[in-house]
Design a protein around this motif. Sequence first.
Motif, PDB file in Angstrom:
ATOM      1  N   GLY A 111       0.818  -1.206   0.000  1.00 50.79           N
ATOM      2  CA  GLY A 111       0.000   0.000   0.000  1.00 50.79           C
ATOM      3  C   GLY A 111       0.849   1.251   0.000  1.00 50.79           C
ATOM      4  N   GLU A 112       0.221   2.377  -0.284  1.00 49.89           N
ATOM      5  CA  GLU A 112       0.942   3.652  -0.344  1.00 49.89           C
ATOM      6  C   GLU A 112       1.538   4.037   0.999  1.00 49.89           C
ATOM      7  N   ASP A 113       1.034   3.440   2.086  1.00 51.11           N
ATOM      8  CA  ASP A 113       1.574   3.706   3.417  1.00 51.11           C
ATOM      9  C   ASP A 113       2.721   2.764   3.784  1.00 51.11           C
ATOM     10  N   GLY A 114       3.125   1.915   2.820  1.00 46.58           N
ATOM     11  CA  GLY A 114       4.241   0.999   3.047  1.00 46.58           C
ATOM     12  C   GLY A 114       3.840  -0.362   3.606  1.00 46.58           C
ATOM     13  N   LYS A 115       2.580  -0.536   3.965  1.00 38.17           N
ATOM     14  CA  LYS A 115       2.118  -1.829   4.495  1.00 38.17           C
ATOM     15  C   LYS A 115       2.131  -2.850   3.372  1.00 38.17           C
ATOM     16  N   ALA A 116       2.799  -3.986   3.603  1.00 37.64           N
ATOM     17  CA  ALA A 116       2.935  -5.030   2.580  1.00 37.64           C
ATOM     18  C   ALA A 116       2.147  -6.271   2.971  1.00 37.64           C
ATOM     19  N   TYR A 117       1.590  -6.909   1.963  1.00 34.68           N
ATOM     20  CA  TYR A 117       0.819  -8.142   2.119  1.00 34.68           C
ATOM     21  C   TYR A 117       1.423  -9.181   1.167  1.00 34.68           C
ATOM     22  N   ALA A 118       1.760 -10.350   1.688  1.00 37.58           N
ATOM     23  CA  ALA A 118       2.327 -11.417   0.856  1.00 37.58           C
ATOM     24  C   ALA A 118       1.202 -12.298   0.336  1.00 37.58           C
ATOM     25  N   PHE A 119       1.383 -12.820  -0.876  1.00 34.58           N
ATOM     26  CA  PHE A 119       0.396 -13.748  -1.424  1.00 34.58           C
ATOM     27  C   PHE A 119       1.087 -14.940  -2.061  1.00 34.58           C
ATOM     28  N   GLU A 120       0.353 -16.032  -2.146  1.00 38.03           N
ATOM     29  CA  GLU A 120       0.845 -17.265  -2.765  1.00 38.03           C
ATOM     30  C   GLU A 120       0.274 -17.364  -4.176  1.00 38.03           C
ATOM     31  N   ILE A 121       1.029 -18.002  -5.054  1.00 39.54           N
ATOM     32  CA  ILE A 121       0.564 -18.253  -6.419  1.00 39.54           C
ATOM     33  C   ILE A 121       1.254 -19.505  -6.928  1.00 39.54           C
ATOM     34  N   ASP A 122       0.532 -20.306  -7.662  1.00 38.97           N
ATOM     35  CA  ASP A 122       1.098 -21.498  -8.298  1.00 38.97           C
ATOM     36  C   ASP A 122       2.210 -21.046  -9.249  1.00 38.97           C
ATOM     37  N   GLN A 123       3.354 -21.691  -9.188  1.00 36.19           N
ATOM     38  CA  GLN A 123       4.513 -21.271  -9.978  1.00 36.19           C
ATOM     39  C   GLN A 123       4.271 -21.387 -11.480  1.00 36.19           C
ATOM     40  N   TYR A 124       3.450 -22.345 -11.886  1.00 38.12           N
ATOM     41  CA  TYR A 124       3.095 -22.492 -13.301  1.00 38.12           C
ATOM     42  C   TYR A 124       2.400 -21.221 -13.795  1.00 38.12           C
ATOM     43  N   TYR A 125       1.389 -20.776 -13.049  1.00 38.08           N
ATOM     44  CA  TYR A 125       0.650 -19.576 -13.440  1.00 38.08           C
ATOM     45  C   TYR A 125       1.510 -18.318 -13.308  1.00 38.08           C
ATOM     46  N   LYS A 126       2.362 -18.302 -12.330  1.00 38.49           N
ATOM     47  CA  LYS A 126       3.256 -17.151 -12.150  1.00 38.49           C
ATOM     48  C   LYS A 126       4.125 -16.960 -13.391  1.00 38.49           C
ATOM     49  N   GLN A 127       4.719 -18.049 -13.872  1.00 36.15           N
ATOM     50  CA  GLN A 127       5.576 -17.963 -15.054  1.00 36.15           C
ATOM     51  C   GLN A 127       4.784 -17.589 -16.300  1.00 36.15           C
ATOM     52  N   MET A 128       3.558 -18.109 -16.404  1.00 41.28           N
ATOM     53  CA  MET A 128       2.722 -17.763 -17.552  1.00 41.28           C
ATOM     54  C   MET A 128       2.442 -16.256 -17.584  1.00 41.28           C
ATOM     55  N   LEU A 129       2.085 -15.686 -16.425  1.00 39.65           N
ATOM     56  CA  LEU A 129       1.773 -14.256 -16.378  1.00 39.65           C
ATOM     57  C   LEU A 129       3.018 -13.396 -16.561  1.00 39.65           C
ATOM     58  N   LEU A 130       4.125 -13.779 -15.915  1.00 37.82           N
ATOM     59  CA  LEU A 130       5.358 -12.999 -16.043  1.00 37.82           C
ATOM     60  C   LEU A 130       5.840 -12.932 -17.491  1.00 37.82           C
TER      61      LEU A 130
END
Length: 194
Positions: free
Chosen positions: A151-170
Amino acid sequence: MKPINEVRSVMTPLNRKNVDTDQIISKEFLKRIERTGFGKYLFYHWRFNADGTENKAFVLNDERFAGSTILVAHDNFGCGSSREHAPWAILDYGFQVVIAPSFADIFHNNCFKNGILPIRLSVSEIEELLSKGLQHPYSLEVDLEKQTVTGEDGKAYAFEIDQYYKQMLLNGWDEISLTFQYEEQITNYEKMHA
């Protein structure tokens, strides 16, 4: 598809649960055969009054969120029928990222296949983001490589993603372009069995 890595935008806070695919893109707009042009019908019955005028109370009609590429919603986003038109409408409207606590499975998979990044965060994290976004326009930075939403206030949120889909989107790959990565092996196999 267009590669996705870092997306920076004011978020659009859609503070609704169980948003189904008929609300995302209503059945009367499914006659089109193209994948484009559905954005103008996104959330149509929420965006417009019965007489066709804009519903000024609906978030997509609030000029503070114009041009937003990140949609934040509540539980069970994309439930209902399996229509692929729902992610088409979201993408055509301009959203690249949808963040919610949970998604309907078919909608979730259709997002990846159409170049949209669906991110799951906890209910409490979503409620925090929605609260911030409803108070004033709140900017987010999504980093797919690092798997963070900040967020713009610096608060970070981590998320999980399937590596197959991650590579497809990247890489901006769909399943067809992924198959073409093995074109040489496929050609050799076909020659051997000809």
